[in-house]
Design a protein around this motif. Structure first.
Motif, mmCIF file in Angstrom:
data_model
loop_
_atom_site.group_PDB
_atom_site.id
_atom_site.type_symbol
_atom_site.label_atom_id
_atom_site.label_comp_id
_atom_site.label_asym_id
_atom_site.label_seq_id
_atom_site.Cartn_x
_atom_site.Cartn_y
_atom_site.Cartn_z
ATOM 1 N N ALA A 179 0.870 -0.999 -0.061
ATOM 2 C CA ALA A 179 -0.009 0.022 0.056
ATOM 3 C C ALA A 179 0.931 1.213 0.080
ATOM 4 C CB ALA A 179 -0.907 -0.036 1.298
ATOM 5 N N PRO A 180 1.634 1.534 -0.920
ATOM 6 C CA PRO A 180 2.727 2.472 -1.149
ATOM 7 C C PRO A 180 1.881 4.058 -0.847
ATOM 8 C CG PRO A 180 2.452 1.595 -3.297
ATOM 9 C CD PRO A 180 1.703 0.463 -2.242
ATOM 10 N N ASP A 181 0.766 4.122 -1.583
ATOM 11 C CA ASP A 181 0.017 5.377 -1.578
ATOM 12 C C ASP A 181 -0.257 5.705 0.079
ATOM 13 O OD1 ASP A 181 0.046 5.447 -4.149
ATOM 14 O OD2 ASP A 181 -1.955 4.607 -4.506
ATOM 15 N N PHE A 182 -0.774 4.842 0.947
ATOM 16 C CA PHE A 182 -1.142 4.989 2.185
ATOM 17 C C PHE A 182 0.240 5.381 3.009
ATOM 18 C CE2 PHE A 182 -0.884 3.072 6.259
ATOM 19 C CZ PHE A 182 -1.742 3.983 7.112
ATOM 20 N N ALA A 183 1.381 4.742 2.610
ATOM 21 C CA ALA A 183 2.659 4.784 3.262
ATOM 22 C C ALA A 183 3.200 6.156 2.920
ATOM 23 C CB ALA A 183 3.609 3.583 2.752
ATOM 24 N N ILE A 184 3.054 6.841 1.751
ATOM 25 C CA ILE A 184 3.507 7.922 1.246
ATOM 26 C C ILE A 184 2.887 9.210 2.202
ATOM 27 C CG2 ILE A 184 3.382 9.583 -0.713
ATOM 28 C CD1 ILE A 184 3.863 7.137 -2.494
ATOM 29 N N ALA A 185 1.645 9.006 2.483
ATOM 30 C CA ALA A 185 0.839 9.846 3.126
ATOM 31 C C ALA A 185 1.497 10.091 4.545
ATOM 32 C CB ALA A 185 -0.470 9.838 3.170
ATOM 33 N N VAL A 186 1.992 8.867 5.332
ATOM 34 C CA VAL A 186 2.083 9.025 6.695
ATOM 35 C C VAL A 186 3.763 8.796 6.874
ATOM 36 C CG1 VAL A 186 -0.239 8.127 7.155
ATOM 37 C CG2 VAL A 186 1.864 6.442 6.939
ATOM 38 N N TRP A 187 4.621 8.323 6.252
ATOM 39 C CA TRP A 187 5.691 7.910 6.257
ATOM 40 C C TRP A 187 6.509 9.189 6.850
ATOM 41 C CZ3 TRP A 187 7.191 3.568 8.129
ATOM 42 C CH2 TRP A 187 8.402 3.075 8.241
ATOM 43 N N ALA A 188 7.796 8.801 7.496
ATOM 44 C CA ALA A 188 8.631 9.652 8.251
ATOM 45 C C ALA A 188 9.186 10.706 7.318
ATOM 46 C CB ALA A 188 9.486 8.940 9.149
ATOM 47 N N TRP A 189 9.503 10.226 6.053
ATOM 48 C CA TRP A 189 9.971 11.144 5.008
ATOM 49 C C TRP A 189 9.195 10.810 3.665
ATOM 50 C CZ3 TRP A 189 12.793 6.868 7.188
ATOM 51 C CH2 TRP A 189 13.139 6.093 6.427
ATOM 52 N N LEU A 210 13.553 14.579 7.441
ATOM 53 C CA LEU A 210 12.402 14.157 8.086
ATOM 54 C C LEU A 210 11.523 15.057 8.055
ATOM 55 C CD1 LEU A 210 14.509 12.662 11.066
ATOM 56 C CD2 LEU A 210 13.428 11.377 9.515
ATOM 57 N N ARG A 211 10.111 14.389 7.934
ATOM 58 C CA ARG A 211 8.874 15.131 8.109
ATOM 59 C C ARG A 211 8.176 15.337 9.330
ATOM 60 N NH1 ARG A 211 5.862 15.757 3.499
ATOM 61 N NH2 ARG A 211 4.573 17.043 4.703
ATOM 62 N N TRP A 212 8.443 16.302 10.459
ATOM 63 C CA TRP A 212 8.113 16.521 11.521
ATOM 64 C C TRP A 212 6.585 16.790 11.773
ATOM 65 C CZ3 TRP A 212 11.191 14.742 15.124
ATOM 66 C CH2 TRP A 212 12.612 14.477 14.938
ATOM 67 N N ASP A 213 5.648 16.986 10.564
ATOM 68 C CA ASP A 213 4.431 17.207 10.660
ATOM 69 C C ASP A 213 3.665 15.826 10.684
ATOM 70 O OD1 ASP A 213 5.468 16.734 8.165
ATOM 71 O OD2 ASP A 213 3.752 17.669 7.177
ATOM 72 N N ARG A 214 4.478 14.772 10.523
ATOM 73 C CA ARG A 214 3.887 13.274 10.517
ATOM 74 C C ARG A 214 4.272 12.532 11.651
ATOM 75 N NH1 ARG A 214 5.472 11.804 4.141
ATOM 76 N NH2 ARG A 214 4.229 13.267 3.231
ATOM 77 N N PRO A 215 3.019 12.069 12.191
ATOM 78 C CA PRO A 215 3.309 11.222 13.624
ATOM 79 C C PRO A 215 4.310 10.063 13.589
ATOM 80 C CG PRO A 215 1.123 10.787 12.798
ATOM 81 C CD PRO A 215 1.779 11.958 11.802
ATOM 82 N N ALA A 216 4.481 9.494 12.181
ATOM 83 C CA ALA A 216 5.363 8.614 12.011
ATOM 84 C C ALA A 216 6.742 8.947 12.377
ATOM 85 C CB ALA A 216 5.246 7.952 10.670
ATOM 86 N N THR A 217 7.237 10.280 12.399
ATOM 87 C CA THR A 217 8.515 10.439 12.322
ATOM 88 C C THR A 217 9.149 10.347 13.741
ATOM 89 O OG1 THR A 217 8.103 12.039 10.736
ATOM 90 C CG2 THR A 217 10.145 12.545 12.191
ATOM 91 N N PRO A 218 8.341 10.529 14.901
ATOM 92 C CA PRO A 218 9.111 10.248 16.394
ATOM 93 C C PRO A 218 8.946 8.938 16.554
ATOM 94 C CG PRO A 218 6.935 11.615 16.443
ATOM 95 C CD PRO A 218 7.380 11.544 15.044
#
Length: 285
Positions: free
Chosen positions: A176-186, A244-252
């Motif tokens: 599910a790369p489309d889902f991952a793209i939206a939430v992943w840390a980068w 890193l995308r700090w606006d995404r919860p997956a990052t921390p």
């Protein structure tokens, strides 16, 4: 003459394949870590941001140690659980390549990449099948091993859960790369999402080997390789902090996971090594 079985040998063919794979891993790791912004011309495809290149490079760094040990080890059981992981990893990269051929560069690196991943999963799987009866401990857990320590069930259970989590996360990234793209840390693309998923599958498949095998000697080399990969990931995160995308919860969550895995795997490895040494001392006359 038919091969004798149960002698825990590594066949010459297995060693030869390991030696043949090593140069490709070394070259790929150097290109990805030293020239992450030039992957379009030097590597098989343009990888952006650099953190995605570093993630793939970390798998190759661990792979270098693993295949060096395959080439030099004396016993099959010490490396056998790495072979299914390599088959899944390489097979996933082959599928990802075929799904995204338009993203690859028309250069020598891509030709080498395609040949490598069109052959490696099948060759490694064939070697694992040919070697399957060489480990007597796989069929008789009571076979004595002077250097083995049995991993306690609670520790194995924790590592199996970690493996399932890594495998599940990798499966989501791949399927599910489309889902991952939206939430992943980068930032990811469909291709780098699937490649990152393949990298995560390595830990998952290795740890699932503990379901049927509790010998530390069966996992020692693999955990050393995973520690090197984790250290490479930790260094990479520091080098590519701005990716890193700090606006995404997956990052921390990702950062905490890498730190916990590095500390946990290091502590577990030291614990097992100390227990093995105590066992040797107790067995000594």
């Amino acid at each position: 003459m038919a091969e004798q079985v149960g002698r825990d040998r590594l066949f010459v063919a297995t060693r030869v394949v390991a030696v043949a794979i090593l140069p490709f891993l070394v070259i790929a790791a150097v290109l990805l870590f030293a020239f992450p912004t030039r992957t379009g011309e030097l590597f098989a495809w343009a990888i952006d941001p650099p953190l995605s290149a570093f993630m793939l490079g970390s798998a190759y760094v661990g792979g270098v140690l693993f295949f060096v040990r395959v080439a030099t080890a004396h016993e099959w059981h010490r490396v056998k659980h790495g072979f299914p992981a390599v088959v899944v990893f390489a097979g996933a990269l082959l599928v990802a390549t075929l799904l995204h051929l338009d993203r690859f560069s028309a250069n020598l690196s891509f030709v080498v990449w395609l040949i490598l991943y069109a052959t490696t999963p099948f060759v490694v799987a064939a070697l694992a099948w040919a070697q399957r009866r060489e480990d007597p401990g796989a069929h008789d857990p009571g076979v004595p091993d002077a250097e083995t320590w049995r991993i306690p069930a609670p520790a194995r259970g924790v590592l199996i859960v970690v493996g399932l989590a890594a495998l599940g996360t990798g499966a989501v990234l791949f399927a599910a790369p489309d889902f991952a793209i939206a939430v992943w840390a980068w930032e990811l693309t469909p291709l780098t999402s699937q490649v990152t998923g393949a990298v995560l599958s390595l830990t998952g498949v290795v740890n699932l080997g503990m379901v049927r095998d509790d010998r530390w000697s069966s996992f020692r080399i693999l955990f050393q390789a995973q520690l090197i990969s984790l250290a490479a990931i930790a260094i990479s995160v520091g080098a590519a902090w701005d990716d890193l995308r700090w606006d995404r919860p997956a990052t921390p969550f990702f950062l905490a996971l890498v730190a916990a895995a590095l500390i946990g795997y290091a502590a577990f490895t030291v614990w097992c090594e100390l227990a093995t040494r105590r066992g040797r001392s107790a067995a000594a006359p």
